[in-house]
Enzyme design. Structure first.
Site, PDB file in Angstrom:
ATOM      1  CB  SER A   1       9.571  43.187  27.507  1.00 57.55           C
ATOM      2  OG  SER A   1       9.931  44.543  27.630  1.00 57.55           O
TER       3      SER A   1
ATOM      4  CD  GLU B   1       9.261  45.531  19.849  1.00 61.73           C
ATOM      5  OE1 GLU B   1       9.586  45.622  21.047  1.00 61.73           O
ATOM      6  OE2 GLU B   1       8.714  44.529  19.371  1.00 61.73           O
TER       7      GLU B   1
ATOM      8  CG  HIS C   1       7.167  46.042  23.662  1.00 60.88           C
ATOM      9  ND1 HIS C   1       8.421  45.506  23.510  1.00 60.88           N
ATOM     10  CD2 HIS C   1       6.881  45.952  24.991  1.00 60.88           C
ATOM     11  CE1 HIS C   1       8.882  45.112  24.691  1.00 60.88           C
ATOM     12  NE2 HIS C   1       7.960  45.367  25.598  1.00 60.88           N
TER      13      HIS C   1
END
Length: 293
Positions: free
Chosen positions: A141, A236, A266
């Site tokens: 991320s 995502e 995610h």
């Protein structure tokens, strides 16, 4: 069935809580508490080390030879997260790749906006190179975006460059302008646009436009980066971040593999102890690291 249940749980336990109007201090504590639902790998030693002046968690197999060293930068949109919150990923990488995984506890915004996180990443990379030698660099991320920023800066400075990059659901465009941010908004069981937009603003802190390559490395120079593996779920909002980055890396002649996991979300790698497909994805990372050198 397990995957469906996990998605429903994430909607209630993460997406509904992590974001406004919930106070950031509570969000940080809550994400720390949620680590109990994603068990770490067994047989992994964990110790605290200070590398380059930054506190780090170092994970390694208790038994067997350490074959790789990886610096892994945790996610959390630059405003939350820690080595503990991503331990379900890092410990399984350590176990399956027989790797030493160094996870910096880098400084977070808004208390420490850009470039604090990059500065911490860079000094840890230099310290790891000095102490352990060759290393790969990874992140999930925001940590994936941070890893790319650090790799670009290391290339330009010609110091402590990683041998390979592993980017899990990387957030590489902080302007959130790519189509999947709207197209996947309702399908993503974890990420909310209002949360990531607020986090981006806190990290950048009025130092420039959100698509500036200093913190949105999708728009930076990709030539000369090491071989790269990118993982992303089809559900995502960061799907197009991953796709666009893979295109940019290919255009820059960087050896790149993009894997889009159908129906997954995610950072699904967090569930490696619970979901077979998540464990298979971490095994793919281990196989990629095994090809390094």
């Amino acid at each position: 069935m397990r995957e469906r249940f996990t998605k429903l749980a994430l909607r209630g336990l993460f997406k509904a809580v992590v974001g406004p109007p919930v106070p950031l201090a509570f969000q940080r504590g809550w994400t720390q508490a949620l680590t109990v639902i994603n068990p770490p790998a067994r047989g992994i030693a964990r110790e605290q080390q200070r590398l380059g002046g930054v506190d780090c968690e170092v994970l390694s197999p208790r038994d067997g030879e350490v074959k790789h060293t990886m610096v892994f930068l945790h996610g959390g949109a630059y405003v939350l997260g820690s080595p503990a919150t991503q331990r379900a990923i890092t410990s399984h990488i350590a176990a399956l790749a027989q790797a030493r995984v160094v996870v910096p506890d880098y400084r977070l915004a808004p208390e420490h906006p850009w470039p604090a996180a990059i500065e911490d990443g860079m000094v840890v990379m230099a310290a790891v190179a000095e102490r352990f030698g060759a290393f790969s660099l990874g992140g999930d991320s925001a940590g994936g975006g941070l890893a790319l920023c650090c790799a670009q800066r290391a290339r330009d400075a010609k110091q402590a460059e990683p041998e390979a990059l592993v980017l899990i659901s990387p957030w590489v465009d902080l302007s959130n302008s790519l189509p999947s941010h709207s197209e996947r908004a309702s399908r993503d069981p974890m990420l909310r646009g209002d949360w990531s937009a607020g986090a981006a603003a806190a990290y950048v802190a009025d130092q420039g436009a959100l698509d500036d390559p200093r913190w949105s490395p999708l728009f930076g120079e990709q030539h000369g980066l090491p071989r790269t593996l990118i993982h992303v779920g089809s559900e995502e909002v960061l799907l197009d971040d991953a796709r666009s980055l893979a295109e940019a890396l290919h255009a820059a002649d960087v050896p790149t593999s993009l894997e889009v996991f159908d129906g997954l979300w995610h950072e699904f790698h967090m569930h490696a102890a619970l979901l077979p497909r998540a464990r298979e994805a971490v095994q793919a990372i281990a196989d990629f690291l095994g090809e390094t050198g």
